[in-house]
Write a protein that holds these residues in place. Sequence first.
Motif, short mmCIF file in Angstrom:
data_model
loop_
_atom_site.label_atom_id
_atom_site.label_comp_id
_atom_site.label_asym_id
_atom_site.label_seq_id
_atom_site.Cartn_x
_atom_site.Cartn_y
_atom_site.Cartn_z
N PRO A 87 2.55 8.51 -0.42
CA PRO A 87 3.43 9.98 -0.49
C PRO A 87 4.26 8.97 -1.15
O PRO A 87 5.25 10.42 -1.65
CB PRO A 87 2.63 11.54 -0.04
N LEU A 88 5.16 8.79 -0.22
CA LEU A 88 6.77 8.37 -0.07
C LEU A 88 6.82 6.71 -1.13
O LEU A 88 7.88 6.15 -1.43
CB LEU A 88 7.38 7.60 0.81
N ILE A 89 6.01 5.88 -2.48
CA ILE A 89 5.73 5.06 -2.93
C ILE A 89 4.86 6.04 -3.98
O ILE A 89 4.14 6.40 -4.23
CB ILE A 89 4.72 4.21 -2.49
N VAL A 90 5.68 4.14 -4.80
CA VAL A 90 5.39 4.31 -6.43
C VAL A 90 3.92 3.82 -6.54
O VAL A 90 3.04 4.47 -7.77
CB VAL A 90 6.39 3.65 -6.76
N GLU A 91 3.30 2.91 -5.85
CA GLU A 91 1.81 2.44 -6.00
C GLU A 91 0.51 3.09 -4.85
O GLU A 91 1.56 4.90 -4.60
CB GLU A 91 2.31 1.78 -5.10
N ASP A 92 -0.25 3.20 -5.52
CA ASP A 92 -1.99 4.14 -4.53
C ASP A 92 -1.72 3.46 -3.41
O ASP A 92 -2.53 4.41 -2.84
CB ASP A 92 -2.17 4.28 -4.92
N GLY A 93 -0.94 2.68 -2.52
CA GLY A 93 -1.18 2.39 -1.11
C GLY A 93 -0.48 0.92 -1.94
O GLY A 93 0.41 0.17 -2.11
N SER A 94 -0.57 0.17 -0.82
CA SER A 94 0.17 -1.04 -0.18
C SER A 94 -0.40 -2.22 -1.25
O SER A 94 -1.58 -1.81 -1.41
CB SER A 94 0.17 -1.77 1.18
N GLN A 95 0.04 -2.58 -1.90
CA GLN A 95 -0.10 -4.01 -2.87
C GLN A 95 0.02 -5.29 -1.99
O GLN A 95 0.56 -5.96 -1.88
CB GLN A 95 0.38 -4.81 -4.46
N LEU A 96 -1.71 -6.04 -1.30
CA LEU A 96 -1.91 -6.80 -0.95
C LEU A 96 -2.30 -8.33 -1.69
O LEU A 96 -2.86 -8.08 -2.90
CB LEU A 96 -2.71 -7.01 -0.07
N THR A 97 -1.89 -9.68 -1.08
CA THR A 97 -1.70 -10.49 -1.60
C THR A 97 -2.19 -11.36 -0.83
O THR A 97 -1.44 -11.71 0.92
CB THR A 97 -0.77 -11.75 -2.34
N TRP A 98 -3.59 -11.75 -0.63
CA TRP A 98 -3.91 -13.47 0.28
C TRP A 98 -3.81 -14.34 -0.18
O TRP A 98 -3.53 -14.67 -1.36
CB TRP A 98 -5.34 -12.94 0.51
N LEU A 99 -3.34 -14.84 0.95
CA LEU A 99 -2.67 -16.84 0.75
C LEU A 99 -3.47 -18.07 1.49
O LEU A 99 -4.10 -17.31 2.12
CB LEU A 99 -1.06 -16.91 1.27
N GLN A 100 -3.89 -18.85 0.96
CA GLN A 100 -4.53 -19.74 0.86
C GLN A 100 -3.23 -20.99 1.53
O GLN A 100 -2.68 -20.90 0.61
CB GLN A 100 -5.50 -20.26 0.35
N PRO A 101 -3.96 -21.97 2.99
CA PRO A 101 -2.80 -23.12 2.67
C PRO A 101 -2.87 -24.29 0.99
O PRO A 101 -4.18 -24.58 1.21
CB PRO A 101 -2.94 -23.74 3.85
N LEU A 102 -2.10 -24.52 1.21
CA LEU A 102 -2.61 -26.01 0.00
C LEU A 102 -3.42 -26.74 1.17
O LEU A 102 -2.76 -27.30 2.72
CB LEU A 102 -1.14 -26.51 -0.41
#
Length: 104
Positions: A87-102
């Motif tokens: 209720p305190l943020i613009v989005e519907d929840g945390s926006q997650l981005t998954w990372l992979q090593p090069l």
Amino acid sequence: MSAVPPTPTVLYAEFTALPGCEEAVAELLAALADDVRREPGCVEFAPYRVSAEPSRFFVYEVYRDGDAFAAHIEAPYGRAFNERLVPLIVEDGSQLTWLQPLSS
């Protein structure tokens, strides 16, 4: 015969506080950080506020492996955090981005 080391789970989360909710979000995130850093599978949990946009939050997260991340997701304090955050943020929840090593 040597065991293959577990692959770390690495991601970042982003969200934007609604106007007037920035400090409440910062306090919630700081409290969550204390809990998450005590998880046995947590390698790093580093929350930030974007300098140029103080309503934007960024969290860099590293867990020992997928099982450690699954345990993190199941933690009751994480669910409580998300219920209070939405209720305190613009989005519907945390926006997650998954990372992979090069590859090297």
